[in-house]
Design an enzyme around this catalytic site. Structure first.
Site, short mmCIF file in Angstrom:
data_model
loop_
_atom_site.label_atom_id
_atom_site.label_comp_id
_atom_site.label_asym_id
_atom_site.label_seq_id
_atom_site.Cartn_x
_atom_site.Cartn_y
_atom_site.Cartn_z
N LYS A 1 0.70 -1.28 -0.18
CA LYS A 1 0.15 0.27 0.03
C LYS A 1 0.68 1.18 0.33
O LYS A 1 0.67 2.03 -0.97
CB LYS A 1 -0.66 0.10 1.08
CG LYS A 1 -2.54 -0.96 1.43
CD LYS A 1 -2.75 -1.39 2.48
CE LYS A 1 -3.79 -2.97 2.28
NZ LYS A 1 -4.55 -2.99 3.61
N GLN B 1 -4.55 -1.45 9.60
CA GLN B 1 -4.59 -3.23 9.07
C GLN B 1 -4.85 -3.93 10.19
O GLN B 1 -4.90 -4.18 10.56
CB GLN B 1 -2.67 -3.55 8.86
CG GLN B 1 -3.21 -4.33 7.93
CD GLN B 1 -3.10 -4.46 7.03
OE1 GLN B 1 -3.21 -3.90 5.41
NE2 GLN B 1 -3.67 -5.86 6.22
N ASP C 1 -10.74 2.89 4.49
CA ASP C 1 -11.16 0.85 3.85
C ASP C 1 -12.83 1.02 3.93
O ASP C 1 -13.16 -0.23 3.59
CB ASP C 1 -10.35 0.98 5.11
CG ASP C 1 -9.32 -0.34 4.72
OD1 ASP C 1 -9.24 -0.41 3.94
OD2 ASP C 1 -8.44 -0.76 5.25
#
Ligand code: NAP
Length: 283
Positions: free
Chosen positions: A51, A95, A118
């Site tokens: 990312k 994450q 997200d």
């Protein structure tokens, strides 16, 4: 059979993002993404690195906050609160998975919904279900973008999604419903999985079990989207679909790697750009 080339499409999307970032730069804005990584899980580290590299390629500023495995939940929440206030950060991503002593829901709910790139905050999840604009989780978003790019009709199709997690299966089902498809979500308690998969015009699989989907349970000419990622003992990365035997039967299929994975990263970048465009200072 045609391959759904996520790698190539993701590259096109990145090129467009890069140009849009340059335009924002002229307005004094550099989109910013903050990634929080807790612990040293190698898979998570590798996803975070991918990312960060993608941000760099497109001109998006990114910073990774690495925290030890035994971090107190309060410290994590404080970091998120600080990032929520930081005007140079447009997107915040934690994450997953987090260590067991941390309440994942509390952490995800601490992210300001307008920075939730997200799309895991219940606010954004609710907006997806209501078919309203918001941040869509990157993997389901990447799947829909890929299918639309190949002009695959979704309306009226029988779509079966295998795997019903909050981050992939459930939002993916909702997105297909928003596209007027008929959806079936299968999961570990589904009795007779094959009965459903055999009826699927579009079969999406997000489980993490290699060879779960064999050729005898796939409809002739189906579109197959393999979201699963597993690392075999010999180091090979595979999906959930028995690709060599299933692919000849399909009209379209995603490879693993090179299918949904790159589309997930591209979608995250798109969400970060979207958040930057909505920066309050721009108005
Ligand atoms: P997850 O949270 O473990 O969810 C897996 C889902 O599959 C759960 O609903 C689980 O049910 C269900 N399941 C397990 N065994 C099953 C079976 N035999 N038949 C039917 N359903 C079954 O995983 P996730 O985060 O959604 O990820 C799924 C896979 O996609 C993983 O391999 C992950 O690495 C991959 N992934 C790929 C990308 C990408 O960019 N390509 C992004 C995200 C995830 P229970 O919860 O009841 O066990």
């Amino acid at each position: 059979m045609q391959i759904l080339d996520g790698k190539a499409l993701a590259q096109n999307i990145e090129n467009k993002i890069q140009k849009e970032v340059e335009i924002l730069n002229k307005q004094g804005i550099t989109p910013g993404l903050a990634v929080i990584l807790v612990g040293g899980d190698p898979a998570s580290q590798s996803y975070v690195n991918m990312k960060a590299k993608a941000c760099k390629r497109t001109g998006i500023y990114s910073i990774t906050h690495e925290m030890p495995e035994n971090i107190q939940q309060e410290s994590l929440l404080q970091t998120i609160a600080m990032l929520n206030q930081n005007p140079n950060i447009d997107g915040i991503l934690v994450q997953l998975p987090l260590p067991k002593h941390i309440d994942t829901t509390a952490v995800l709910e601490a992210i300001a919904p307008h920075k939730d790139v997200d799309g895991f905050h219940p606010f954004n999840m609710g907006r997806i279900l209501a078919n309203l604009d918001g941040f869509i989780p990157a993997t389901p978003m990447g799947v829909i973008t890929l299918l639309k790019h190949y002009h695959i009709t979704l309306q009226g199709k029988n779509v079966v999604v295998v795997g019903a997690s909050n981050i992939v299966g459930k939002p993916l089902g909702a997105l297909f419903l928003n596209e007027n498809a008929t959806i079936t979500l299968c999961h570990i308690y589904t009795q007779d999985l094959a009965k459903f998969t055999k009826e699927a015009d579009i079969l999406c699989v997000a489980v993490g079990k290699p060879n779960l989907i064999t050729k005898d349970i796939v409809k002739e000419n189906a579109v197959v989207v393999d979201i699963g990622i597993s690392k075999l003992e010999d180091g090979r990365i595979v999906g959930d679909v028995d690709y060599p035997n299933v692919s000849p039967k399909c009209s379209f299929i995603t490879p693993v790697p090179g299918g949904v994975g790159p589309m997930t990263i591209a979608s995250l970048l798109q969400n970060t750009l979207k958040a930057a465009k909505l920066r309050p200072s721009k108005h």
